[in-house]
Write a protein that holds these residues in place. Structure first.
Motif, mmCIF file in Angstrom:
data_model
loop_
_atom_site.group_PDB
_atom_site.id
_atom_site.type_symbol
_atom_site.label_atom_id
_atom_site.label_comp_id
_atom_site.label_asym_id
_atom_site.label_seq_id
_atom_site.Cartn_x
_atom_site.Cartn_y
_atom_site.Cartn_z
ATOM 1 N N TYR A 298 9.395 110.502 14.337
ATOM 2 C CA TYR A 298 8.311 109.722 14.936
ATOM 3 C C TYR A 298 6.997 110.063 14.253
ATOM 4 O O TYR A 298 6.725 111.215 13.963
ATOM 5 N N ILE B 153 1.848 107.748 24.708
ATOM 6 C CA ILE B 153 2.421 107.859 23.370
ATOM 7 C C ILE B 153 3.417 109.001 23.328
ATOM 8 O O ILE B 153 4.488 108.905 22.736
ATOM 9 N N LEU C 263 3.572 99.213 18.595
ATOM 10 C CA LEU C 263 4.669 100.168 18.726
ATOM 11 C C LEU C 263 5.740 99.781 17.716
ATOM 12 O O LEU C 263 6.131 98.610 17.639
ATOM 13 N N SER D 35 2.615 108.485 13.386
ATOM 14 C CA SER D 35 1.665 107.404 13.608
ATOM 15 C C SER D 35 1.536 106.612 12.312
ATOM 16 O O SER D 35 1.606 107.160 11.224
ATOM 17 N N LEU E 92 -2.308 97.914 20.723
ATOM 18 C CA LEU E 92 -1.426 99.033 20.451
ATOM 19 C C LEU E 92 -0.188 98.459 19.771
ATOM 20 O O LEU E 92 0.404 97.499 20.268
ATOM 21 N N ALA F 42 12.101 104.365 19.171
ATOM 22 C CA ALA F 42 10.708 104.301 18.723
ATOM 23 C C ALA F 42 10.539 105.095 17.438
ATOM 24 O O ALA F 42 11.045 106.206 17.315
ATOM 25 N N HIS G 38 3.633 104.622 16.255
ATOM 26 C CA HIS G 38 2.659 103.750 16.902
ATOM 27 C C HIS G 38 1.428 103.629 16.020
ATOM 28 O O HIS G 38 1.262 104.375 15.052
ATOM 29 N N CYS G 39 0.567 102.692 16.377
ATOM 30 C CA CYS G 39 -0.707 102.532 15.673
ATOM 31 C C CYS G 39 -1.701 101.940 16.663
ATOM 32 O O CYS G 39 -1.374 101.010 17.394
ATOM 33 N N ILE H 127 6.498 107.688 24.752
ATOM 34 C CA ILE H 127 7.155 106.719 23.872
ATOM 35 C C ILE H 127 7.849 107.445 22.718
ATOM 36 O O ILE H 127 8.936 107.078 22.297
ATOM 37 N N SER H 128 7.203 108.518 22.248
ATOM 38 C CA SER H 128 7.790 109.238 21.117
ATOM 39 C C SER H 128 9.125 109.884 21.488
ATOM 40 O O SER H 128 9.880 110.288 20.632
#
Ligand SMILES: *[C@@H]1O[C@H](CO)[C@@H](O)[C@H](O)[C@H]1NC(C)=O
Ligand SMILES: *[C@@H]1O[C@H](CO)[C@@H](O)[C@H](O)[C@H]1NC(C)=O
Ligand SMILES: *[C@@H]1O[C@H](CO)[C@@H](O)[C@H](O)[C@H]1NC(C)=O
Ligand SMILES: *[C@@H]1O[C@H](CO)[C@@H](O)[C@H](O)[C@H]1NC(C)=O
Ligand SMILES: *[C@@H]1O[C@H](CO)[C@@H](O)[C@H](O)[C@H]1NC(C)=O
Length: 765
Positions: free
Chosen positions: A462, A522, A555, A464, A553, A536, A539-540, A525-526
């Motif tokens: 994971y 986050i 994902l 970013s 956001l 997942a 993210h950004c 989500i990770s």
């Protein structure tokens, strides 16, 4: 993307670029604390590369040293010294050491092992209130576990193995209501365990081996998540612990447990390891333990179990280790245990079995001993205060035949012997079955490092992503990359420079959502990474240029290539076989199990639909749309978990019937038909079944699936089965189908009598 927002993106990019020099750099006070830690630990070689120039947050992690930052703050610190490190010098002060640690206020994971730390835990540990995972194994910490530890509200894992802690395990342990892993192996804790253990409902792993604990355990049957219980090498007993149904590993070796096995031990269908060796157990051995659906390791050595073994007993194919030595067993060796397989271990010396070697006692020895043992439980009953004594028959033969009656069902079911192992998802190998955790647990999301590692999932770790990267991957979010649109935003397909494909979910956020704690989301989500989820990858954030609040956001998820489950069932020429359908259903159920229990907090009410189940190139089912933490309404309704079970029932009905279920009206009609089909017999049963699979599947397998499907669709939430129950039934249906297929093939080749007792040696997977 509209021109306006494109400009906004550019502006954002500009803002981000301007800010870059600061975003990845650690606050100087935290860097300073790390250098001070290096000094306080007496410059251990593992930290030899740390200096004032070190970029702590971006150094490559290794198994001995890892620093993880979020924004400009340290969230994880792992330092592992060399094995058998001596204690730090007299000048070391555990108090100053913790003072320095408290300067890392966002620390969530703290792992300081084999560093020679000594002293009692200081009270200021309570200031590290973000801590979730603590591992301070193999040091020289002593004293009690102080009360301040119990004020760490977020603590999920506490591991203090191989230290010198002493005293009782405090009652206040119950305050750690998120505690999932507690491991205090090899200390000198004494006395009984507090009753308050019975409220630790999140607990999954409890390891208290090699201490001086004594007495009976509190009732642990409410700990429904408990999977591993390791109490080896204490003075606990005499009563067998009361446990929840999910337990996978029970290790009670070298204690003072006595009496007999609880009668319902053979209903622990998830049990993988059972070790009761070297206790004072008496009474009949339960042969059904050999054929528990999940059992892999069974050790009853060094007790006084009685009873007769038969050649025709049934064993689970996965059983790799069985030790029955030094008991009072008679009869013959079960064929299923004596296969020549190299990887299986079977020990049986010092019983009264009828075999021609010198490892056994004469049968009179066992009879005399069994008679003597018969007296024991009465004595112990008085001591422990009026618990019903096990009726221990003196003649082992009678006892075993009684327990065999209870097993009749199991034997009948297992009669359809499994000649080949069913195709299971690949299992991780536990190298030392006796001290490893079950593989299921190792797959759990909560473990240290687990989210950081590439791991068994075979997907990148994971991270970013930058907006630039996503724009390049989607050709500036061109419409040709758009895969779909939902109420919360769009879904794009992307392709990275290295050619790997992504699914990018773009979520537009309301201003009001900005007060939310995104870091927290986050972080959740990770953790959404699992074999049966579209996992997942990262993210950004996109920021508003004016007030730098988060506007969108993104994902990023893995891209799954083989279409939806529906398209693999209802499109002609494309239809999955019955076996494939069962294993797809098992995959979805495992995905649900993970969403509910594999992460904290669990995700419920995931609005599961067959069109949101995707299949990958190996036809592994993956749930693609779940109740994402950012969007999740804070639902507190009752029976949340059963909503997903109902939706699963709908999916299962479609799997069986092969017909798309579009409306609730249709669903009701099909449900009635399902009910009629179940009670009907023969071909009448199959009016609802997809004709394609009707030709391939055996009646028994079909019926099991139909029945569990109907239970999932109960209107009354409490009537619906648990996800474990669902899994058990589906796995059973798969086994039945597999052996039926084997049987029907075989009976074409030869006319083997179907009543032939199961012949063991099973091929290993
Ligand atoms: C220190 O850094 C060098 C080069 O980056 C690396 O090869 C070495 O393994 C590191 N030493 C330790 C103890 O981590
Ligand atoms: C705790 O740390 C020790 C030493 O590094 C390690 O062997 C062990 O696996 C860790 N425990 C857990 C549960 O991660
Ligand atoms: C128990 O911990 C000590 C260190 O406190 C260690 O030296 C010893 O090997 C450990 N014993 C076992 C059985 O793990
Ligand atoms: C077995 O019985 C005990 C005590 O009656 C109970 O606590 C436990 O939950 C039961 N286990 C199963 C698997 O039914
Ligand atoms: C196993 O064998 C014993 C005697 O050898 C017999 O009494 C028993 O019925 C058999 N059980 C099964 C399930 O075949």
């Amino acid at each position: 993307m509209s021109p306006g927002s494109y400009i906004a993106c550019l502006l954002t990019l500009f803002v981000v670029l301007v800010l870059v020099p600061n975003t990845n750099e650690l606050q100087s006070s935290e860097a300073w604390s790390l250098l001070r830690i290096q000094r306080l630990l007496n410059y251990p070689s593992v930290l030899s590369n740390w200096s004032t120039n070190t970029d702590f947050c971006n150094a490559d992690p290794n198994p001995y040293l890892t620093v993880v930052c979020y924004e400009d703050s340290i969230t994880q610190l792992h330092i592992s010294g060399s094995e058998n490190s001596p204690p730090l010098p007299r000048s070391f002060s555990i108090d100053s050491f913790f003072t320095t640690l408290t300067r890392l206020p966002n620390l969530k994971v703290l792992s300081l092992t084999s560093l020679g730390l000594w002293g009692p835990l200081p009270a200021k540990i309570s200031r590290l209130s973000s801590l979730e995972i603590v591992n301070m194994s193999s040091n020289y910490l002593y004293g009690a576990i102080i009360q301040q530890v119990f004020s760490l509200d977020n603590l999920q894992t506490l591991i203090l193995d191989h230290n010198m802690f002493s005293g009782r395990v405090p009652d206040a342990i119950s305050k750690l209501h998120l505690l999932a892993v507690l491991s205090l192996r090899n200390n000198t804790f004494s006395g009984p365990l507090p009753k308050s253990f019975s409220v630790l409902e999140s607990l999954r792993v409890l390891v208290l081996s090699s201490n001086s604990l004594s007495g009976d355990l509190p009732d642990l049957s409410r700990l429904t998540n408990l999977q591993v219980l390791n109490l080896e090498n204490n003075y606990l007993g005499p009563n067998f612990p009361r446990l929840g149904r999910k337990v996978a590993s029970i290790m009670l070796s070298k204690n003072m447990f006595g009496g007999g096995f609880p009668a319902n031990l053979s209903s622990y269908y998830l049990l993988e390891q059972l070790d009761v060796s070297f206790n004072r157990f008496v009474g009949p051995f339960l042969p059904s333990l050999l054929s528990l659906p999940s059992i892999r390791y069974l050790n009853i050595a060094g007790n006084r179990f009685t009873g007769m073994l038969f050649r025709n007993m049934t064993c689970n194919d996965d059983l790799m280790f069985v030790d029955l030595s030094s008991n009072l067993l008679s009869g013959k060796l079960p064929t299923c245990l004596t296969s020549d397989s190299k990887n299986k271990v079977f020990l049986y010396s010092s019983n009264c079995l009828r075999i021609k070697d010198h490892s056994q006692h004469p049968s009179s020895f066992c009879q005399t001993q069994a008679l003597a043992a018969g007296i024991l439980p009465h004595k112990e009953m008085r001591v422990s205060g009026g618990r019903t004594a096990m009726a221990v028959g003196a003649a082992g033969g009678i006892v075993v035949s009684v327990s065999l009656v209870g097993l009749a069902v199991f034997f009948v079911l297992r009669r359809i012997n499994i000649k080949r192992p069913m195709k299971k998802p690949p299992r991780r190998i536990v190298e030392h079955a006796s001290n490893g955790y079950p593989p299921k647990l190792l797959a759990d999301a909560r473990y240290i490092y687990q989210t950081m590692k590439l791991g068994a999932l075979g997907i990148p770790s994971y991270r970013s992503f930058s907006l630039e990267e996503l724009e390049a991957a989607t050709n500036n979010f061109e419409t040709s990359s758009l895969m779909g649109k939902g109420s919360h935003g769009q879904l794009y397909r992307g392709k990275l420079k290295d050619g790997s494909l992504l699914a990018i979910r773009c979520l537009k956020l309301k201003k009001s959502q900005n007060s939310q704690n995104f870091n927290h989301h986050i972080e959740l989500i990770s953790k959404l990474r699992y074999h049966h989820l579209v996992s997942a990858l990262g993210h950004c954030f996109e920021y508003h240029p004016d007030d730098s609040s988060v506007s969108r956001l993104f994902l990023i998820f893995e891209y799954v290539t083989n279409g939806t489950l529906r398209s693999n069932i209802s499109v002609e020429g494309h239809k999955l076989t019955w076996m494939q359908r069962i294993s797809t259903a098992i995959g979805v159920a495992k995905g649900i199990q993970f969403l509910h229990g594999g992460i904290i907090p669990g995700l419920f009410a995931n609005d599961l639909k067959i069109t949101n189940i995707l299949l990958d190139q190996n036809l592994i089912a993956k749930i693609s749309s779940y109740n994402l933490p950012v969007l999740a309404e804070n639902m507190k309704a009752m029976h949340l978990d059963t909503i997903d079970i109902y939706d699963f029932g709908v999916i299962l009905l479609e799997i069986v019937s092969g017909r798309p279920i579009i409306s609730t009206n249709e669903l009701d009609i099909m449900k009635d038909e399902l009910q009629e089909n179940i009670v009907a017999d023969g071909t009448a049963r199959r009016s609802i079944v997809d004709p394609v699979i009707s030709r391939q599947c055996c009646d028994e397998s079909l019926k099991v699936v139909m029945e569990i499907c109907l239970r999932c669709l109960s209107e009354e939430p409490t009537q619906r089965p648990s996800v474990e129950d669902v899994l058990w039934n589906l796995q059973f249906a798969a086994q039945v189908q597999e052996s039926w297929r084997g049987d029907s093939q075989r009976s074409e080749e030869s006319s083997l009598s179907p009543s032939q007792p199961p012949q063991s040696p099973i091929i290993l997977n």
